[in-house]
Design a protein around this motif. Sequence first.
Motif, PDB file in Angstrom:
ATOM      1  N   GLU A  27      -8.375  -3.297  -1.951  1.00 27.96           N
ATOM      2  CA  GLU A  27      -8.152  -3.992  -1.056  1.00 27.96           C
ATOM      3  C   GLU A  27      -8.088  -5.510  -1.932  1.00 27.96           C
ATOM      4  OE1 GLU A  27      -6.788  -3.743   2.246  1.00 27.96           O
ATOM      5  OE2 GLU A  27      -7.449  -1.717   1.909  1.00 27.96           O
ATOM      6  N   LYS A  46       0.374  -1.177   0.143  1.00 34.37           N
ATOM      7  CA  LYS A  46      -0.412   0.028   0.063  1.00 34.37           C
ATOM      8  C   LYS A  46       0.373   1.660  -0.074  1.00 34.37           C
ATOM      9  CE  LYS A  46      -4.206  -1.940   1.968  1.00 34.37           C
ATOM     10  NZ  LYS A  46      -5.089  -2.050   3.561  1.00 34.37           N
ATOM     11  N   LYS A  47       1.596   1.178   0.719  1.00 37.77           N
ATOM     12  CA  LYS A  47       3.121   2.504   1.109  1.00 37.77           C
ATOM     13  C   LYS A  47       3.153   2.263  -0.391  1.00 37.77           C
ATOM     14  CE  LYS A  47       5.997   4.620   4.260  1.00 37.77           C
ATOM     15  NZ  LYS A  47       6.052   4.618   5.329  1.00 37.77           N
ATOM     16  N   LYS A  91      -1.653   1.768  -2.654  1.00 40.78           N
ATOM     17  CA  LYS A  91      -3.344   2.459  -1.820  1.00 40.78           C
ATOM     18  C   LYS A  91      -4.324   2.752  -3.034  1.00 40.78           C
ATOM     19  CE  LYS A  91      -3.797   4.339   2.517  1.00 40.78           C
ATOM     20  NZ  LYS A  91      -3.527   5.459   3.284  1.00 40.78           N
ATOM     21  N   LYS A  92      -3.686   4.067  -3.550  1.00 41.24           N
ATOM     22  CA  LYS A  92      -5.237   4.291  -4.390  1.00 41.24           C
ATOM     23  C   LYS A  92      -5.669   4.104  -5.363  1.00 41.24           C
ATOM     24  CE  LYS A  92      -2.883   9.093  -2.802  1.00 41.24           C
ATOM     25  NZ  LYS A  92      -2.796   9.950  -3.026  1.00 41.24           N
TER      26      LYS A  92
END
Length: 116
Positions: free
Chosen positions: A85, A70-71, A80-81
């Motif tokens: 998920e 995610k990071k 992330k964006k």
Amino acid sequence: MKTNISIAVFVLFFLAPVSAVMSDAARGKELYREKKCYACHGMEGKGGGIAGPAIDRLPLSRDDLIALLKKGTKRMRPMKKKTPEEDIAALVDYIFSLQHSDRGNGASVNPDATLR
């Protein structure tokens, strides 16, 4: 009648989760190729690509790996964006399937334990 119900309960609670994990890893493999992760990490996650390390023996827990994807890192864009998920989870399942496959030394990594 009780036998049929018992078989149905067995299938729902014991076999369905196994097939779900297998299908998540298969989806993760597709995403690994679609997102061109292999360009840096190699087709089997052993590294040897442009810039990424081997990922077939990562000393990370499942949660740590999800957070890392995610990071992002200096060389890897964050997911992330732009990545749902479920897709991130599927990629993690695929990466852990690489860690659990036989790579010749018999070592395995527990995806639920952080190794040091």
